[in-house]
Write an enzyme that holds these catalytic residues in place. Sequence first.
Site, PDB file in Angstrom:
ATOM      1  N   ALA A 154     -13.997  35.281  74.107  1.00 19.20           N
ATOM      2  CA  ALA A 154     -13.276  35.098  72.855  1.00 19.20           C
ATOM      3  C   ALA A 154     -12.005  34.272  73.058  1.00 19.20           C
ATOM      4  CB  ALA A 154     -12.937  36.461  72.255  1.00 19.20           C
ATOM      5  N   HIS A 181       9.741  50.036  88.199  1.00 20.41           N
ATOM      6  CA  HIS A 181       9.241  51.179  88.969  1.00 20.41           C
ATOM      7  C   HIS A 181       9.348  52.451  88.136  1.00 20.41           C
ATOM      8  CE1 HIS A 181       8.377  53.826  92.299  1.00 20.41           C
ATOM      9  NE2 HIS A 181       9.390  54.581  91.904  1.00 20.41           N
TER      10      HIS A 181
END
Length: 475
Positions: A330, A454
């Site tokens: 797509a 993190h």
Amino acid sequence: MSKQFDVVVIGGGPGGYIAAIRAAQLGFQVACIDEWKNAAGGPAPGGTCTNVGCIPSKALLQSSEHFEHANHHFAEHGITAKDVKMDVAKMIARKDNVVKQNNDGILYLFKKNKVTFFHGRGSFAGKAEGGYTIHVAGKTEESITAKQVIIATGSNARALPGTPFDEVNVLSNDGALRVGAVPKKLALIGSGVIGLEMGSVWRRLGADVTILEGLPTFLGAVDEQIAKEAKKAFDKQGLKIELGVKVGEIVNGKKGVTVNYTNAKGEAVVLDADKLIVSIGRVPNTIGLNAEAIGLQLDERGAIVVDGDCKTNVPGVWAVGDVVRGPMLAHKAEEEGVAVAERIAGQHGHVNFNTIPWVIYTSPEIAWVGRTEQQLKADGVAYKAGTFPFLANGRARALGDTTGMVKFLADATTDEILGVHMVGPQVSELISEAVVAMEFKASAEDIARICHAHPSLSEATKEAALAVDKRTLNF
Ligand code: FAD
Ligand code: NAI
């Protein structure tokens, strides 16, 4: 007098509707013709992708993943979920609603961008002064003319010779997305993208799934190390994948389907199944387009022949998406649609075939961009490889999903990233960073020097980039 447009787009899938919107943004008078009908016979633009492809398959993958989690993974979080049941009709109705939201969204976007939408089949009637006449056959019939035409008529599922789809027992992607109850035994032919995604949906819901693959290798286009890791995970889940088979006679009976095949050892096997999904690739679609009227050139596969800019052999006629060469994706269709609209406006449309990402939305997900290790070897390119396992990633541990790895391939001399390959949790999202990096010709060191949040799965990307230089910090 027939209505006149600057640009007429035939086909309202991701290639077509996006091309129409971009052309309208650039100031053209634009029409888009699409024939897809919803259950009530009304318009359902969005093509294969929205109606029987990307969107509904991801809706079912999501529902079935929730079911799998409730059954097998809630307990480790301390959650008791007893007697978990799946109401298939409700799951399918939810999927249909997701599809409808997308259909409606596209109709809204046409209005917003002043694209005239025609619901019906578009076919070439011939050349007109300064362009082409296109016949539109819907509830009413009319002719429109266009200076420029963009063909985005997509593709259809390929059937096995002698085994037509009845969408009851022998299913294409269409029937596979609206099975009314979980089949006890499900057979699939072709362990490509659809085979793996649809096989995963119905296995998670309780079907005994066997996928028969003609080739001796699993996911041959995927980096071998990644494909091996994915196969290990699918085996563990109980998805039975038989490689190197030769499919013989298929009997579509009253009670189900019998598939006769020869396995890789040369033994004759008879497989009885309630349903059979045939997912052996797709064929470009030019049915009903009357391409002959303008002398449009097709290749031996039935694809419209285009050059690198999506120009056909007929001046002013362009073609994009699944109906032309290249991957049937797509986002590839969309990029080509935008580029063609910009080229019509005299701009420099841009599609980089080297940085088109691929994603297989199984669990674990598989995603990649650029060349695989086997391709680099075949091309004689000296490269460095770096891998990082999700097992060593804190976020993956917290999620409880540590399958897989991220793998970087970089040029041995310049360190330029040549390919990034992933198998693991949410890699469909992680791959974008690699696409951006490759589009900007980044080196592995560039990614290794960038601060990543993190705890996040994206730290595995940074660590794999560090691994190219043999200096991972957490492994
Ligand atoms: P299509 O989406 O096929 O649209 C073509 C449109 O043109 C259709 O609406 C059709 O009715 C219409 N049309 C055809 N002829 C005429 C005519 N003569 N007149 C008027 N209208 C006409 N790709 C991804 O990138 N990610 C995925 O997750 C993904 N999942 C998929 C899952 C499945 C089960 C399948 C089958 C495919 C999936 N794909 C996925 C592939 C993706 O759907 C196609 O690559 C994409 O739809 C191609 O877009 P297109 O615009 O070229 O054609
Ligand atoms: P595919 O090309 O991905 O896989 C077809 C598989 O069938 C191959 O492995 C092939 O070797 C095998 N095969 C072919 N003929 C066979 C035969 N006679 N017997 C046994 N095996 C046979 O095609 P698929 O899965 O049908 O999907 C079509 C396309 O739709 C994909 O290539 C992709 O472009 C698109 N798609 C993309 C998705 C995504 O991006 N996540 C999801 C689903 C489809």
